[in-house]
Design a protein around this motif. Structure first.
Motif, PDB file in Angstrom:
ATOM      1  N   GLY A  62       0.813  -1.206   0.000  1.00  0.00           N
ATOM      2  CA  GLY A  62       0.000   0.000   0.000  1.00  0.00           C
ATOM      3  C   GLY A  62       0.849   1.260   0.000  1.00  0.00           C
ATOM      4  N   CYS A  63       0.167   2.405  -0.008  1.00  0.00           N
ATOM      5  CA  CYS A  63       0.826   3.710   0.033  1.00  0.00           C
ATOM      6  C   CYS A  63       0.588   4.351   1.393  1.00  0.00           C
ATOM      7  N   SER A  64       1.535   5.140   1.819  1.00  0.00           N
ATOM      8  CA  SER A  64       1.423   5.817   3.112  1.00  0.00           C
ATOM      9  C   SER A  64       0.525   7.048   3.007  1.00  0.00           C
ATOM     10  N   LEU A  65      -0.268   7.272   4.033  1.00  0.00           N
ATOM     11  CA  LEU A  65      -1.118   8.471   4.097  1.00  0.00           C
ATOM     12  C   LEU A  65      -0.334   9.599   4.769  1.00  0.00           C
ATOM     13  N   HIS A  66       0.729  10.052   4.118  1.00  0.00           N
ATOM     14  CA  HIS A  66       1.596  11.050   4.746  1.00  0.00           C
ATOM     15  C   HIS A  66       0.838  12.340   5.068  1.00  0.00           C
ATOM     16  N   ASP A  67       0.371  13.035   4.039  1.00  0.00           N
ATOM     17  CA  ASP A  67      -0.227  14.362   4.236  1.00  0.00           C
ATOM     18  C   ASP A  67      -1.584  14.313   4.941  1.00  0.00           C
ATOM     19  N   PRO A  68      -2.465  13.356   4.607  1.00  0.00           N
ATOM     20  CA  PRO A  68      -3.707  13.282   5.371  1.00  0.00           C
ATOM     21  C   PRO A  68      -3.480  13.063   6.863  1.00  0.00           C
ATOM     22  N   ALA A  69      -2.432  12.312   7.224  1.00  0.00           N
ATOM     23  CA  ALA A  69      -2.157  12.086   8.646  1.00  0.00           C
ATOM     24  C   ALA A  69      -1.888  13.395   9.370  1.00  0.00           C
ATOM     25  N   ALA A  70      -1.183  14.319   8.706  1.00  0.00           N
ATOM     26  CA  ALA A  70      -0.890  15.607   9.340  1.00  0.00           C
ATOM     27  C   ALA A  70      -2.163  16.407   9.570  1.00  0.00           C
ATOM     28  N   VAL A  71      -3.068  16.406   8.582  1.00  0.00           N
ATOM     29  CA  VAL A  71      -4.327  17.140   8.746  1.00  0.00           C
ATOM     30  C   VAL A  71      -5.172  16.489   9.844  1.00  0.00           C
ATOM     31  N   ILE A  72      -5.206  15.172   9.874  1.00  0.00           N
ATOM     32  CA  ILE A  72      -5.973  14.485  10.926  1.00  0.00           C
ATOM     33  C   ILE A  72      -5.369  14.759  12.297  1.00  0.00           C
ATOM     34  N   ALA A  73      -4.054  14.866  12.378  1.00  0.00           N
ATOM     35  CA  ALA A  73      -3.412  15.169  13.660  1.00  0.00           C
ATOM     36  C   ALA A  73      -3.790  16.549  14.190  1.00  0.00           C
ATOM     37  N   CYS A  74      -4.202  17.449  13.309  1.00  0.00           N
ATOM     38  CA  CYS A  74      -4.635  18.779  13.746  1.00  0.00           C
ATOM     39  C   CYS A  74      -5.876  18.711  14.626  1.00  0.00           C
ATOM     40  N   THR A  75      -6.750  17.747  14.355  1.00  0.00           N
ATOM     41  CA  THR A  75      -8.033  17.678  15.064  1.00  0.00           C
ATOM     42  C   THR A  75      -8.199  16.420  15.909  1.00  0.00           C
ATOM     43  N   HIS A  76      -7.354  15.410  15.684  1.00  0.00           N
ATOM     44  CA  HIS A  76      -7.474  14.137  16.406  1.00  0.00           C
ATOM     45  C   HIS A  76      -6.124  13.754  17.028  1.00  0.00           C
ATOM     46  N   PRO A  77      -5.560  14.617  17.872  1.00  0.00           N
ATOM     47  CA  PRO A  77      -4.241  14.313  18.447  1.00  0.00           C
ATOM     48  C   PRO A  77      -4.255  13.065  19.328  1.00  0.00           C
ATOM     49  N   HIS A  78      -5.440  12.693  19.834  1.00  0.00           N
ATOM     50  CA  HIS A  78      -5.527  11.526  20.714  1.00  0.00           C
ATOM     51  C   HIS A  78      -5.233  10.214  19.990  1.00  0.00           C
ATOM     52  N   LEU A  79      -5.190  10.238  18.663  1.00  0.00           N
ATOM     53  CA  LEU A  79      -4.885   9.019  17.907  1.00  0.00           C
ATOM     54  C   LEU A  79      -3.380   8.785  17.778  1.00  0.00           C
ATOM     55  N   PHE A  80      -2.576   9.666  18.370  1.00  0.00           N
ATOM     56  CA  PHE A  80      -1.122   9.594  18.265  1.00  0.00           C
ATOM     57  C   PHE A  80      -0.497   9.689  19.655  1.00  0.00           C
ATOM     58  N   GLU A  81       0.709   9.148  19.785  1.00  0.00           N
ATOM     59  CA  GLU A  81       1.519   9.331  20.987  1.00  0.00           C
ATOM     60  C   GLU A  81       2.691  10.248  20.649  1.00  0.00           C
ATOM     61  N   THR A  82       2.990  11.145  21.576  1.00  0.00           N
ATOM     62  CA  THR A  82       3.920  12.241  21.323  1.00  0.00           C
ATOM     63  C   THR A  82       5.133  12.156  22.234  1.00  0.00           C
ATOM     64  N   ARG A  83       6.286  12.562  21.694  1.00  0.00           N
ATOM     65  CA  ARG A  83       7.482  12.768  22.500  1.00  0.00           C
ATOM     66  C   ARG A  83       7.903  14.222  22.336  1.00  0.00           C
ATOM     67  N   ALA A  84       8.057  14.945  23.420  1.00  0.00           N
ATOM     68  CA  ALA A  84       8.443  16.354  23.371  1.00  0.00           C
ATOM     69  C   ALA A  84       9.961  16.455  23.471  1.00  0.00           C
ATOM     70  N   VAL A  85      10.602  16.840  22.366  1.00  0.00           N
ATOM     71  CA  VAL A  85      12.060  16.957  22.318  1.00  0.00           C
ATOM     72  C   VAL A  85      12.440  18.148  21.440  1.00  0.00           C
ATOM     73  N   PRO A  86      13.560  18.809  21.710  1.00  0.00           N
ATOM     74  CA  PRO A  86      14.024  19.877  20.811  1.00  0.00           C
ATOM     75  C   PRO A  86      14.604  19.272  19.540  1.00  0.00           C
ATOM     76  N   ILE A  87      14.208  19.829  18.389  1.00  0.00           N
ATOM     77  CA  ILE A  87      14.613  19.299  17.081  1.00  0.00           C
ATOM     78  C   ILE A  87      15.479  20.334  16.363  1.00  0.00           C
ATOM     79  N   ALA A  88      16.594  19.875  15.819  1.00  0.00           N
ATOM     80  CA  ALA A  88      17.429  20.666  14.927  1.00  0.00           C
ATOM     81  C   ALA A  88      17.510  19.955  13.587  1.00  0.00           C
ATOM     82  N   VAL A  89      17.870  20.691  12.547  1.00  0.00           N
ATOM     83  CA  VAL A  89      17.929  20.136  11.198  1.00  0.00           C
ATOM     84  C   VAL A  89      19.345  20.269  10.658  1.00  0.00           C
ATOM     85  N   SER A  90      19.888  19.162  10.179  1.00  0.00           N
ATOM     86  CA  SER A  90      21.195  19.195   9.524  1.00  0.00           C
ATOM     87  C   SER A  90      21.072  19.879   8.166  1.00  0.00           C
ATOM     88  N   CYS A  91      21.987  20.762   7.885  1.00  0.00           N
ATOM     89  CA  CYS A  91      22.005  21.463   6.593  1.00  0.00           C
ATOM     90  C   CYS A  91      23.270  21.170   5.794  1.00  0.00           C
TER      91      CYS A  91
END
Length: 309
Positions: free
Chosen positions: A239-268
């Motif tokens: 199958g194919c991953s629901l990448h972008d729909p998952a982000a929109v669903i996370a906006c209104t249904h955060p309870h369907l996900f588990e979260t880890r709060a960490v500081p994120i940096a990006v390698s450039c």
């Protein structure tokens, strides 16, 4: 029922962008107040055209589309992902000129104005490279505080990359913009490959969608065949991953996900460019989604999509 969230999707449509935008159009808990366009799956000009077409297909003719950046902040422009999404972004569906016109405002100016007008209420959901969001942060020092949160599709903490061994595609295509966003102090939710790779849809899922919603579901089904074929070319036959729909669903249904709060940096730099890494500075933590009730997300996605026609 609580008030619908006010949402802007920053998008490079794109087949899974199409699914995400149609979902937002049909979701009763979302007030879609605008789209902003960005390069990635397609060029920015194509993204603007496709965003206008999607809104017309969905009957949202009054929702504005503001055109965004044409290239990354520091890197040369990347070629669009035609092998994944087709030459025009919609699989084998041909290009067509929309009836509507884009806004006179740039994406960054539109985002800044909407964040001021809906201070503390506006949710921004970027599902492409983060260049427009970085430009909005540059344009208005208060932008990070004015938005309620930024729920972005991108990155990976433990899953590895999908465009390089280290990087997810949206972050890879403008790592300097992503670093600007993650360091901004805005409230950020990262919906990355750690969860989206767990949410899979099959050809049979899209066939059933067309049966239930023949017009828009039929469009999705036609596009999905191209998308699913790409997945088979990289050895993924389930199958194919629901990448972008998952982000929109996370906006209104955060309870369907588990979260880890960490500081994120990006390698450039170098071979790790685009990697989302644990930061060792004092920046604010990002809510990184690490676990998902994949079947519940799928049920929610198709529950809304089945109502579209």
């Amino acid at each position: 029922m609580t008030q619908p969230i006010k949402l802007i999707i920053d998008t490079d449509p794109g087949i899974d962008d199409t699914m995400a935008i149609f979902y937002a159009a049909g979701a009763p808990d979302i007030d879609l107040i605008g789209l902003t366009s960005i390069f990635g799956n397609v060029t920015t000009d194509q993204a603007t055209r496709n965003a206008l077409r999607l809104l017309e297909w969905a009957g949202l003719h009054k929702v504005p589309v503001a055109q965004g950046a044409a290239k990354p902040r520091a890197l040369p422009a990347f070629p669009p992902s035609h092998n994944v999404h087709g030459d025009e972004g919609f699989g084998t569906i041909a290009a067509a000129t929309p009836q509507g016109k884009m806004s006179d405002e740039s994406a960054a100016a539109f985002l800044v104005r909407m964040a001021r007008e809906h201070k503390g209420e506006l949710v921004i959901c970027p599902i492409g490279p983060l260049t427009n969001i970085a430009e909005a942060l540059d344009l208005d020092p208060e932008f990070a505080n004015n938005v309620s949160r930024i729920v972005l599709m991108g990155g990976s903490l433990e899953e590895g990359g999908n465009i390089s061994p280290h990087a997810e595609a949206n972050i890879y295509h403008d790592p300097h913009a992503a670093e600007r966003v993650f360091a901004s102090g805005a409230k950020i939710v990262m919906v990355g490959l750690d969860v989206t790779h767990r949410i899979l849809c099959t050809a049979e899922d899209f066939d059933r969608l067309e049966e239930n919603a023949p017009r828009l579901g039929g469009l999705i089904n036609e596009m999905s065949r191209f998308y699913l074929h790409f997945y088979t070319t990289v050895g993924k036959h389930d199958g194919c991953s629901l990448h972008d729909p998952a982000a929109v669903i996370a906006c209104t249904h955060p309870h369907l996900f588990e979260t880890r709060a960490v500081p994120i940096a990006v390698s450039c730099l170098g071979e790790t460019s685009g990697a989302t890494l644990l930061s060792n500075d004092t920046r604010a933590s990002t809510d990184v989604l690490m676990r998902v009730d994949a079947e519940a997300v799928k049920r929610q996605f198709f529950k809304v999509m089945n109502t579209l026609d």
